[in-house]
Design an enzyme around this catalytic site. Sequence first.
Site, short mmCIF file in Angstrom:
data_model
loop_
_atom_site.label_atom_id
_atom_site.label_comp_id
_atom_site.label_asym_id
_atom_site.label_seq_id
_atom_site.Cartn_x
_atom_site.Cartn_y
_atom_site.Cartn_z
N HIS A 64 -5.07 -1.33 -5.27
CA HIS A 64 -5.50 -0.15 -4.51
C HIS A 64 -6.21 0.81 -5.44
O HIS A 64 -5.75 1.05 -6.55
CB HIS A 64 -4.29 0.53 -3.86
N LYS A 113 -15.05 -2.46 6.25
CA LYS A 113 -14.61 -3.43 5.23
C LYS A 113 -15.61 -4.54 5.02
O LYS A 113 -16.50 -4.77 5.83
CB LYS A 113 -13.26 -4.04 5.62
N ASP A 151 -2.75 -7.97 -5.14
CA ASP A 151 -3.08 -6.74 -4.45
C ASP A 151 -3.60 -5.68 -5.42
O ASP A 151 -3.23 -5.69 -6.59
CB ASP A 151 -1.81 -6.20 -3.77
N HIS A 176 -8.34 -0.85 -0.38
CA HIS A 176 -7.45 -2.00 -0.56
C HIS A 176 -8.35 -3.18 -0.95
O HIS A 176 -9.40 -3.36 -0.35
CB HIS A 176 -6.74 -2.41 0.74
N ARG A 232 7.40 -11.14 5.53
CA ARG A 232 7.13 -10.95 6.96
C ARG A 232 7.87 -12.01 7.75
O ARG A 232 7.79 -13.20 7.43
CB ARG A 232 5.63 -11.00 7.23
N CYS A 270 0.81 -1.22 0.00
CA CYS A 270 0.00 0.00 0.00
C CYS A 270 0.85 1.27 0.00
O CYS A 270 0.60 2.17 -0.80
CB CYS A 270 -0.98 0.00 1.18
N GLN A 296 0.85 -11.40 -2.85
CA GLN A 296 -0.49 -10.83 -2.75
C GLN A 296 -1.02 -10.48 -4.14
O GLN A 296 -0.29 -9.92 -4.95
CB GLN A 296 -0.46 -9.57 -1.88
ZN LIG Z 1 -3.25 -2.31 0.80
#
Ligand SMILES: [Zn+2]
Length: 584
Positions: free
Chosen positions: A333, A420, A331, A466, A311, A282, A329
């Site tokens: 945005h 969310k 991912d 997200h 991580r 992000c 991910q």
């Molecule tokens: Zn994010």
Amino acid sequence: MRFPQSDTENRRRHTASHIMTYAVKMLRPDVHLGVGPWTDSGFYQDYDFGGSPLSEHDFKDIQKKMRWIINKNFAVVQQDVSEEHARAHFAGDPYKQELIDGILARGLALSFYHFQNDAGQNVYSDLCAGPHLSYTGDVGAFELTKIAGAYWRGDEKLAQLTRIYGVAFATEELLSEYHHFIAEAAKRDHRRLGQELGLFTFSDLVGPGLPLFTPKGTFIRRKIQDTIMALSSAEGYTEVCIPHLAQPDLYKTSGHWEKFSDDLFHVRGKNDAAFVMKPMNCPHHTQVYASQMRSYRDLPQRYMETTMVYRDEKHGELSGLSRVRSITQDDAHVFCRLSQVKDESQRIVRIIEQFYARIGMWEKENFWVSLSVRDPKTLEKYLGGEENWSTAERFLEEVCQEAALPYKRIEGEAAFYGPKLDFMFYDSLQRERQLSTIQIDFVQPERFGLEYTAEDGTKERPVMIHRAIAGSLERFMSVMIEHFAGAFPAWLSPVQCVVLPVNPAHDAAANALMERLRQRGVRAELWDTSETLGKRVRNAQTEKLPYSIVLGDTEAASGQLTVRAYGQETEQTISFDEFCEVLQ
Ligand SMILES: [Zn+2]
Ligand SMILES: [Zn+2]
């Protein structure tokens, strides 16, 4: 299986937990007790056995005593007690004393539950707020399931305790359904199947929690990723690409530095320049947005990327692909105006719907959506402003209603930065898996000072959304391997069919068929006659290949195909074109 959820089931689980502790105390009167809650699927209790803990070998003895306690049908009776009484009862048990401290600090009453015999005498007492069933005989069927280490208060610097887990059900039928579920789950364990099917591996040299995907596993990952990318581009998303490192300042600005400090991998450059491996994408994506002056006409900006984050998960918590240190991910945005949040969320729901329809999980009974909103009692802890919050919460609820999603509104589940939607799917064993998510965020745009120029020339703050469709590709693969028990649908299979010539005389026809299949984009393998036909047919089943095509005299002459689908006992005869259509 879906474990029954209700107040009665929670009472059953907690009562069974106390019965277990009473039984354990008969075997080990000096045992000290940690916490012992019920869970959605059963119960557990932490014990300190001093130097010599009980083991699974003792389960038979414990369960025998538990059965005795149930048959005695003791009454379960609540009583508020004084601090003196509670402390004296648990004299010498440091954990209970600490629990008593905690209860008193919160200003709550000290509650005991007793098992009482017919004469009204307490045979067993424990500190507990309840609730429980009325009699031990109401518990029904139970079983102790496993034993593990657990730290007091979950802190590895504190004492290590022994945790015993169990399950409790109203009937023996439900317990045997549970046994079936456990056996089936073990058969489908992705760590075993992934190895057998050659999808991924780990290397001691590379390190724990860092999976390596083989060509077959990579094919499946790529297929999942491409499917999501294609569905997303149809909704107006474009791809971005970011480096896997960043300076600490990026995360100090985003606010993740503190929260993720324990999970960050640190990297040193020349002259000791400090970097970290990105734990999420992000913050990088905000900098793509911030790279230009944006006007309201430029919004929404939709960035997507399938990329790895890193991580430093604790070694003991790593597990197959479910918990890894390199996480891919899918991912994306979105940066948009508050008024666009509804339309953007609808776009994401359409992507989720189409993707899970392809997987075969988009039936109303196979998923539910958790709408996480603020806790009305603690509105002050949510950042981003009342208007933003109430509008976004309303939009998300409308999205659920208009798409007729089976949703539950859950107060207090929202993050401090925005409401969310989480999509919870049931796999083929009816286990709940949280996969897709749509998360509204008012805080990141604020922290990075993102803005756009509105119609009247003033600067406004965009909202950030997200979204993830599969979640992480590693975890998603683990869920899919277990959902399909390794027998992937043809569109997801690295090899869709094998061609099996009956004897060498059919090699030429088999080669010609391979050529035609390839031209139609079918992923086929030719298994030659160095093994017997029976052996090859069995291998195709072991490798869980979607289709096997047997090619003998009849087929060579007729041009028809004899096809056996995975898991089917019988073959069917179809034309080449029909077969290609089935695969598409
Ligand atoms: Zn994010
Ligand atoms: Zn209890």
